[in-house]
Scaffold this motif. Sequence first.
Motif, short mmCIF file in Angstrom:
data_model
loop_
_atom_site.label_atom_id
_atom_site.label_comp_id
_atom_site.label_asym_id
_atom_site.label_seq_id
_atom_site.Cartn_x
_atom_site.Cartn_y
_atom_site.Cartn_z
N ILE A 1 88.93 54.53 10.58
CA ILE A 1 88.51 53.75 11.43
C ILE A 1 87.84 52.41 10.88
N ARG A 2 87.60 52.31 9.58
CA ARG A 2 87.22 51.24 8.93
C ARG A 2 88.57 50.40 8.59
N GLU A 3 89.37 51.08 7.91
CA GLU A 3 90.86 50.72 7.47
C GLU A 3 91.53 49.94 8.71
N LEU A 4 91.53 50.66 10.07
CA LEU A 4 92.05 50.27 11.08
C LEU A 4 91.33 49.08 11.48
N ARG A 5 90.26 48.99 11.75
CA ARG A 5 89.41 47.70 12.04
C ARG A 5 89.59 46.59 11.31
N ALA A 6 89.89 46.76 9.99
CA ALA A 6 90.06 45.69 9.06
C ALA A 6 91.46 45.10 9.56
N ARG A 7 92.30 45.48 10.21
CA ARG A 7 93.66 45.13 10.70
C ARG A 7 93.63 44.59 12.25
N GLY A 8 92.25 44.84 12.62
CA GLY A 8 92.32 44.41 13.97
C GLY A 8 92.09 45.44 15.22
N TRP A 9 92.42 46.31 14.67
CA TRP A 9 92.35 47.59 15.66
C TRP A 9 90.96 47.92 16.31
N GLN A 10 91.06 48.03 17.49
CA GLN A 10 89.61 48.44 18.44
C GLN A 10 89.75 49.78 19.07
N PRO A 11 88.91 50.63 18.83
CA PRO A 11 88.77 51.70 19.45
C PRO A 11 88.27 51.52 20.75
N GLN A 12 88.54 52.76 21.68
CA GLN A 12 87.78 52.93 22.90
C GLN A 12 86.84 53.67 23.15
N GLY A 13 85.86 53.05 23.57
CA GLY A 13 84.69 53.96 23.83
C GLY A 13 83.86 54.42 22.48
N ALA A 14 83.15 55.24 22.51
CA ALA A 14 82.36 55.90 21.47
C ALA A 14 82.99 56.84 20.70
N ARG A 15 82.84 57.37 19.35
CA ARG A 15 83.34 58.57 19.11
C ARG A 15 82.59 59.89 19.87
N PHE A 16 83.40 60.84 19.92
CA PHE A 16 82.87 62.12 20.42
C PHE A 16 83.29 63.37 19.71
N GLU A 17 82.87 64.63 20.18
CA GLU A 17 83.33 65.63 19.23
C GLU A 17 84.43 66.37 20.17
N ILE A 18 85.19 66.90 19.71
CA ILE A 18 86.11 67.95 20.02
C ILE A 18 85.68 69.29 19.21
N PRO A 19 86.27 70.43 19.57
CA PRO A 19 85.94 71.64 18.73
C PRO A 19 86.09 71.45 17.40
N ASN A 20 87.33 70.96 16.92
CA ASN A 20 87.56 70.90 15.63
C ASN A 20 86.84 69.87 14.79
N GLY A 21 86.07 68.89 15.69
CA GLY A 21 85.41 67.80 14.92
C GLY A 21 85.37 66.42 15.50
N PRO A 22 85.03 65.44 14.90
CA PRO A 22 84.96 64.08 15.39
C PRO A 22 86.11 63.61 15.89
N CYS A 23 86.20 62.70 17.04
CA CYS A 23 87.50 62.12 17.58
C CYS A 23 87.06 60.76 17.93
N GLN A 24 88.24 59.98 17.93
CA GLN A 24 87.92 58.59 18.51
C GLN A 24 89.43 58.41 19.26
N THR A 25 89.46 57.57 20.48
CA THR A 25 90.47 57.37 21.31
C THR A 25 90.79 55.85 21.03
N PHE A 26 92.00 55.46 21.46
CA PHE A 26 92.37 54.03 21.32
C PHE A 26 93.52 53.87 22.29
N ALA A 27 93.86 52.65 22.41
CA ALA A 27 95.22 52.43 23.17
C ALA A 27 96.03 51.32 22.59
N ASP A 28 97.30 51.48 22.62
CA ASP A 28 98.23 50.56 22.28
C ASP A 28 98.19 49.19 23.31
N PRO A 29 98.68 48.02 22.97
CA PRO A 29 98.85 46.89 23.73
C PRO A 29 99.17 47.15 25.27
N SER A 30 99.90 48.11 25.56
CA SER A 30 100.36 48.69 26.79
C SER A 30 99.59 49.64 27.34
#
Length: 138
Positions: free
Chosen positions: A79-108
């Motif tokens: 997430i830190r590396e992607l943010r440095a390139r201008g990427w933005q996550p959608q919403g807050a991080r959350f947990e799935i059974p396997n571990g922490p997760c983050q959603t995002f969307a492409d420009p479309s």
Amino acid sequence: MTPPFGALRFLYVGTTDFDHDLAFYLDQLGAERVWQFARFGALVAALRLGDGPLLLLADHRPAPSCLPVYEVADLGATIRELRARGWQPQGARFEIPNGPCQTFADPSGNQFAIFEDVRPGAMEGAYADPANLHAVRK
């Protein structure tokens, strides 16, 4: 250049009729049921259709939709590396059974997710436990 993510692990697919769609994947396509749970008011089944990611059929996802879920070695660092390139996550991080997760969307607006597998095999282990009352074994 090295790809930013690891393996595509899951295709999280929405359904408006869980039982009907599950029967399609199992009976008509011949998918293997890896696990299935009814928990927290949701129905979710992991199906193996071939090599590659598991298809997660979920009644709490909108249909039609398909959310590709990629594994990363370190979610925070990614997430830190992607943010440095201008990427933005959608919403807050959350947990799935396997571990922490983050959603995002492409420009479309196409949605994706990345997760860190800190609990490998969590769902398979829970499904194999005969005392798990949330596992569905039809």
